[in-house]
Design a protein around this motif. Sequence first.
Motif, short mmCIF file in Angstrom:
data_model
loop_
_atom_site.label_atom_id
_atom_site.label_comp_id
_atom_site.label_asym_id
_atom_site.label_seq_id
_atom_site.Cartn_x
_atom_site.Cartn_y
_atom_site.Cartn_z
N GLY A 307 0.83 -1.20 0.00
CA GLY A 307 0.00 0.00 0.00
C GLY A 307 0.87 1.25 0.00
N ARG A 308 0.37 2.28 0.66
CA ARG A 308 1.08 3.56 0.66
C ARG A 308 2.39 3.44 1.45
NH1 ARG A 308 2.05 7.57 3.99
NH2 ARG A 308 2.32 9.69 3.18
N VAL A 309 3.46 3.96 0.85
CA VAL A 309 4.77 4.02 1.51
C VAL A 309 5.25 5.46 1.41
CG1 VAL A 309 7.12 3.15 1.56
CG2 VAL A 309 5.27 1.65 0.86
N ALA A 310 5.74 6.00 2.51
CA ALA A 310 6.20 7.38 2.53
C ALA A 310 7.32 7.59 1.50
CB ALA A 310 6.70 7.75 3.94
N PRO A 311 7.32 8.71 0.78
CA PRO A 311 8.35 8.95 -0.24
C PRO A 311 9.76 8.90 0.35
CG PRO A 311 6.56 10.53 -0.47
CD PRO A 311 6.31 9.79 0.79
N GLU A 312 9.94 9.37 1.59
CA GLU A 312 11.26 9.33 2.20
C GLU A 312 11.73 7.89 2.41
OE1 GLU A 312 9.11 13.04 3.26
OE2 GLU A 312 8.66 10.90 3.35
N VAL A 313 10.80 7.03 2.80
CA VAL A 313 11.15 5.62 2.99
C VAL A 313 11.48 4.97 1.65
CG1 VAL A 313 10.30 3.40 3.81
CG2 VAL A 313 9.75 5.47 5.07
N ARG A 385 9.49 4.39 12.08
CA ARG A 385 8.60 4.97 13.09
C ARG A 385 8.36 6.45 12.83
NH1 ARG A 385 9.52 4.58 19.67
NH2 ARG A 385 7.50 5.47 20.27
N ARG A 386 9.40 7.17 12.43
CA ARG A 386 9.24 8.61 12.15
C ARG A 386 8.31 8.86 10.97
NH1 ARG A 386 14.88 8.85 12.86
NH2 ARG A 386 15.14 9.01 10.61
N HIS A 387 8.25 7.95 10.02
CA HIS A 387 7.47 8.18 8.81
C HIS A 387 6.17 7.39 8.80
CE1 HIS A 387 11.49 9.58 7.52
NE2 HIS A 387 10.78 10.46 6.85
N GLY A 388 5.65 7.04 9.97
CA GLY A 388 4.27 6.58 10.09
C GLY A 388 4.01 5.13 9.77
N VAL A 393 5.33 -3.16 12.23
CA VAL A 393 6.39 -3.14 11.21
C VAL A 393 7.72 -2.71 11.83
CG1 VAL A 393 7.13 -2.09 9.05
CG2 VAL A 393 4.74 -2.74 9.35
N TRP A 394 7.74 -1.52 12.47
CA TRP A 394 9.05 -1.05 12.97
C TRP A 394 9.53 -1.87 14.15
CZ3 TRP A 394 9.05 0.74 17.92
CH2 TRP A 394 7.90 1.31 18.45
N GLN A 395 8.63 -2.44 14.94
CA GLN A 395 9.09 -3.33 16.01
C GLN A 395 9.69 -4.62 15.44
OE1 GLN A 395 5.87 -3.96 18.73
NE2 GLN A 395 6.36 -2.16 19.95
N GLY A 396 9.07 -5.17 14.38
CA GLY A 396 9.62 -6.36 13.75
C GLY A 396 10.99 -6.11 13.15
N VAL A 397 11.18 -4.92 12.56
CA VAL A 397 12.49 -4.57 12.00
C VAL A 397 13.53 -4.42 13.11
CG1 VAL A 397 13.75 -2.76 10.77
CG2 VAL A 397 11.51 -3.51 9.93
N ALA A 398 13.13 -3.82 14.23
CA ALA A 398 14.07 -3.55 15.31
C ALA A 398 14.61 -4.81 15.95
CB ALA A 398 13.40 -2.67 16.38
#
Length: 514
Positions: A307-313, A385-388, A393-398
Amino acid sequence: MTAPWWWILVAVVLGAALGAVVVWLRARVAGRDAGQILEQARQQAQTILQEARLQAHEERARARELFEEETRERRAELVETEKRLIQREAQLERRAELQQAKAEELIAQERDLAQREGELFKLQDNLDTLRASLEKEWQRLGGLTREEARQLLMQQIEDEARKDAAAQVRAILEEAKRDAEREAQRILTIAMERYAPRVVSANTTCTLTLPNEEMKGRIIGREGRNIRAFEAVTGVNVLIDDTPQVVVLSAFDPVRREVARLTMERLIADGRINPARIEEEAARVATEVQQTIRHAGDEAAAQLNLGRVAPEVVEVLGRLKFRHSFAQNVLDHSVEVARLMANVAAELGLNVEIAKRVGLFHDIGKALDHEVEGAHAIIGAQLLRRHGEPQEVWQGVACHHHEVEPLTVYGVLAGICDAISASRPGARSESMEIYLQRLEKLEAIANSFPGVEKSYALQAGREIRVMVEPSKVSDTDAILLARDIRKRIEAELQYPGQIKVTVVRETRAVDYAK
């Protein structure tokens, strides 16, 4: 002369006759006019009477229609009311039937409860009788008091219950372990079978071949101005040694290294090398590489139907196209891990979208680890986490490399699928000699510290396990030792990713029975 009297008489008679005639004529004319008037009045009266009759008939018809309409409306209302009453009566009958059924069910339950209560009373009586007999037996055999016998009996029953429970728990755990291992093998096998791509291994090299030795002079320029301008614009180091027709570019940032490589290739092909030309070509190449980065990130997200992914990511993700680990392209590796995680998540009934995002972004911190201090998993989690991105997701990456404790199952799956992708035959390439030298150097660094008994390089050099002598190294010293070994490794050893340093201190007491 006066007229004779008879003329006067005749005139009078004639006048009287004439007057009579006139009166008669007037009377006749008046009689004829009165008849006409009476006839007209009679006709008008008949007309008025007919109109009144017609109007009365119309009024009567209108009143009849109004009455019939009101009668129909009242009849319809009565029919509707009758229907509602019938429905209400049917509902009341059904409700009464349900109440009757519930009442019968309650009566049956009460009867059943009464029967069970009677059985419990019987069991309680039997238990009391058995307990009393056992207490008497214990008192008779051991000379125990009633309270001591009761405590002994309860302790015996409790011990037996604990033994039975422990045996049952052990059996359940063993069965669950066998089933879990079998199910895990099945799921991982299915995931690997569904996703079996060809192995693509691209070596990262910044060694450029020159057409002739004269080109080295052009690259260096008069008094080295060209090479200094190139290094200042691109941010890389240009190494020119005695190797014929070879130039080496060195930089920690893979994007800068790629910009420098393309710029150098175009300058060599064009032949015109000067500071202005270097700045112009480097700016053009940087724009093209930035477009390539964005396109690579968008393409990776599109391949997985995210789905939507932040442009910065997306931009940071695309930078992984120029990052390699053991000659394995990190962006291709991330897409592969995402597909493996999606297959495993589908088998386990988990959220496939979350699994794909964790797999795709699990190594996104490697695009920034040369700029930000810390492990790439933590760096990537902070970025997401900063980009929503969702918390899962970010916990699984961490936690996919266990820098932090796993809080979700997606972090565990990311670590498993990451290992599967990296351990496939041909996925990563490294010289065996370099690999062994790195492991030996790693163990040598750990063994060089005082108090270290022995050390082992584990997980293909991703972890060093250090055993220390407890008499020489205290618990506080072990913490400091792990930090010192980590600093020596960072200063003296080149390695991909990160290395976990574990210091083990234990005291063993050994004796022999003869």
